[in-house]
Design an enzyme around this catalytic site. Structure first.
Site, short mmCIF file in Angstrom:
data_model
loop_
_atom_site.label_atom_id
_atom_site.label_comp_id
_atom_site.label_asym_id
_atom_site.label_seq_id
_atom_site.Cartn_x
_atom_site.Cartn_y
_atom_site.Cartn_z
N TRP A 104 26.09 7.37 48.98
CA TRP A 104 25.64 8.61 48.36
C TRP A 104 25.20 9.65 49.38
O TRP A 104 25.43 10.85 49.22
CB TRP A 104 24.53 8.33 47.34
CG TRP A 104 25.07 7.66 46.13
CD1 TRP A 104 24.81 6.39 45.69
CD2 TRP A 104 26.01 8.21 45.20
NE1 TRP A 104 25.52 6.12 44.56
CE2 TRP A 104 26.27 7.22 44.23
CE3 TRP A 104 26.66 9.44 45.08
CZ2 TRP A 104 27.15 7.42 43.16
CZ3 TRP A 104 27.54 9.64 44.03
CH2 TRP A 104 27.77 8.64 43.08
N ASP A 176 17.38 12.58 48.27
CA ASP A 176 18.02 12.17 47.01
C ASP A 176 17.36 10.87 46.57
O ASP A 176 17.64 9.80 47.09
CB ASP A 176 19.52 11.96 47.24
CG ASP A 176 20.24 11.44 46.02
OD1 ASP A 176 19.59 11.20 44.97
OD2 ASP A 176 21.47 11.23 46.09
N LYS A 200 18.58 6.63 35.69
CA LYS A 200 18.12 5.38 36.29
C LYS A 200 16.75 4.99 35.72
O LYS A 200 16.62 4.00 35.03
CB LYS A 200 18.01 5.52 37.80
CG LYS A 200 19.18 6.22 38.48
CD LYS A 200 20.44 5.41 38.50
CE LYS A 200 21.50 6.09 39.36
NZ LYS A 200 22.75 5.33 39.43
#
Length: 364
Positions: A104, A176, A200
């Site tokens: 990511w 992030d 999440k």
């Protein structure tokens, strides 16, 4: 009906009490006789929901008063573009440091190339087959970068950075935190921007939370698309256009649930206990293995592999009959991945360990 334990990496499982409340209120929210999906986001009732949600979020994370919280569209990938566009104005350098810890963080750097000159700093280390991350104090930060971007918890790789970020010579630190925000306390004051997709630990997909230091709102350029412009979003209370109201509503319920669980200190202890049980089962077995250094093991996303890789698909198929769902590793990595987000119970983890023991004895 058999209880299902959902280990999916995202969209992830929701607390059962939240799902029950959504079911009860689906046709008549707030005793209004209409669904929350039908209520105007400009209505008094929904605006109150927004204020309550923001208050709960700030209290859970102990967010300082000089920070703004934005509720945005576009997922975390939307922020891959929004960050360089907002932070790099015409009068500043167009250089930014992107720390590569996995899938990511590298994806964010690739997107940033459209708007700036990212310097990708690979801090991954592999020694005798074991993967780790350099200490954050050893990162080779460039002198002319405006900000540093990194991902404290790589969802796919199952690798985490636990060091507190230093001041980095007063550079803007951007993180992030999609897979770890609200799983543990965090010192927000060490960051310029924290962002996280909601699917999440915050709720369902369709919402991305951005925590931004208020002085950075002044940087946004006029040519930044309005829907990504932090200054415009802040001025309009995140309602520059119609938000995904169902995502905001469910996030408000999850935040309230978190407070009822005792807050982030308590949920962190719970998460650490869950990961300890699972890693102990992996490490005590000759059948399974994890290739992350213990210092950098994620306690949220736990990937592991079968030493006989031919048994992986059989493991995934048979796990379903045990009431275990969403254990397939990411397509780029393979293997098994158990995501232990806040809503996953210790009972679910113990059920997974029970199956792992059963499966290893069956196929040894």
């Amino acid at each position: 009906m058999q209880m299902i334990f959902n280990f999916s990496a995202g969209p992830a499982m929701l607390p059962h009490s939240v799902l029950h409340q959504v079911k009860e209120e689906l046709h008549s929210w707030n005793n209004m006789g209409v669904s929350v999906m039908e209520v105007s986001h400009r209505s008094e009732e929904f605006v109150q929901l927004m204020h309550s949600m923001k208050k709960d979020f700030c209290e859970l994370l102990n967010i300082p008063e000089n920070y703004e919280v934005l509720f945005c569209h576009g997922g975390a990938r939307g922020q891959f573009s929004a960050i360089p566009m907002n932070l790099l104005c015409k009068t500043t350098s167009k250089h930014a440091d992107y720390i590569n810890t996995g899938y990511w963080s590298y994806s964010a750097a690739l997107e940033a190339k459209k708007y700036c000159v990212p310097r990708v700093i690979d801090v991954r280390v592999k020694n005798n087959g074991i993967r780790s991350i350099q200490s954050i104090h050893a990162w080779d930060i460039s002198s002319d970068s405006i900000y540093i971007h990194y991902c404290p918890n790589e969802t796919i790789d199952g690798i985490a950075v636990y060091d507190h970020p230093p001041k980095f010579f007063n550079k803007i630190v951007v993180a992030d935190c999609s897979s770890m925000l609200l799983t543990c306390p965090i010192d927000v004051s060490r960051f310029g921007i924290i962002y996280a997709a909601s699917q999440k630990n915050i709720g369902i997909s369709g919402l991305t939370v951005v925590i931004i230091r208020r002085d950075l709102l002044k940087v946004s350029r006029e040519e930044v698309p309005s829907i990504l412009n932090y200054k415009i979003l802040a001025k309009n209370y995140s309602m520059f256009n119609t938000p995904v109201t169902i995502s905001w509503y469910i996030a408000s319920l999850v935040l309230r649930w978190l407070k009822n669980q005792g807050g982030l200190e308590m949920i962190n202890r719970h998460n650490l206990e869950k990961s300890k049980v699972l890693y102990a089962a992996i490490d005590s077995s000759d059948f399974y293995y994890n290739d992350i250094d213990r210092v950098n093991r994620s306690c949220i996303n736990v990937p592991f592999f079968l030493r006989n890789k031919k048994l992986t698909n059989i493991f995934l198929q048979e796990s379903i009959s045990f009431g275990l769902y969403g254990l397939s590793g990411h397509r780029s990595v393979g293997g098994i991945r158990a995501s232990l987000y806040n809503a996953m119970s210790l009972r679910g983890v113990k059920r997974l360990v029970e199956f792992m023991n059963f499966f290893s004895k069956k196929y040894s």
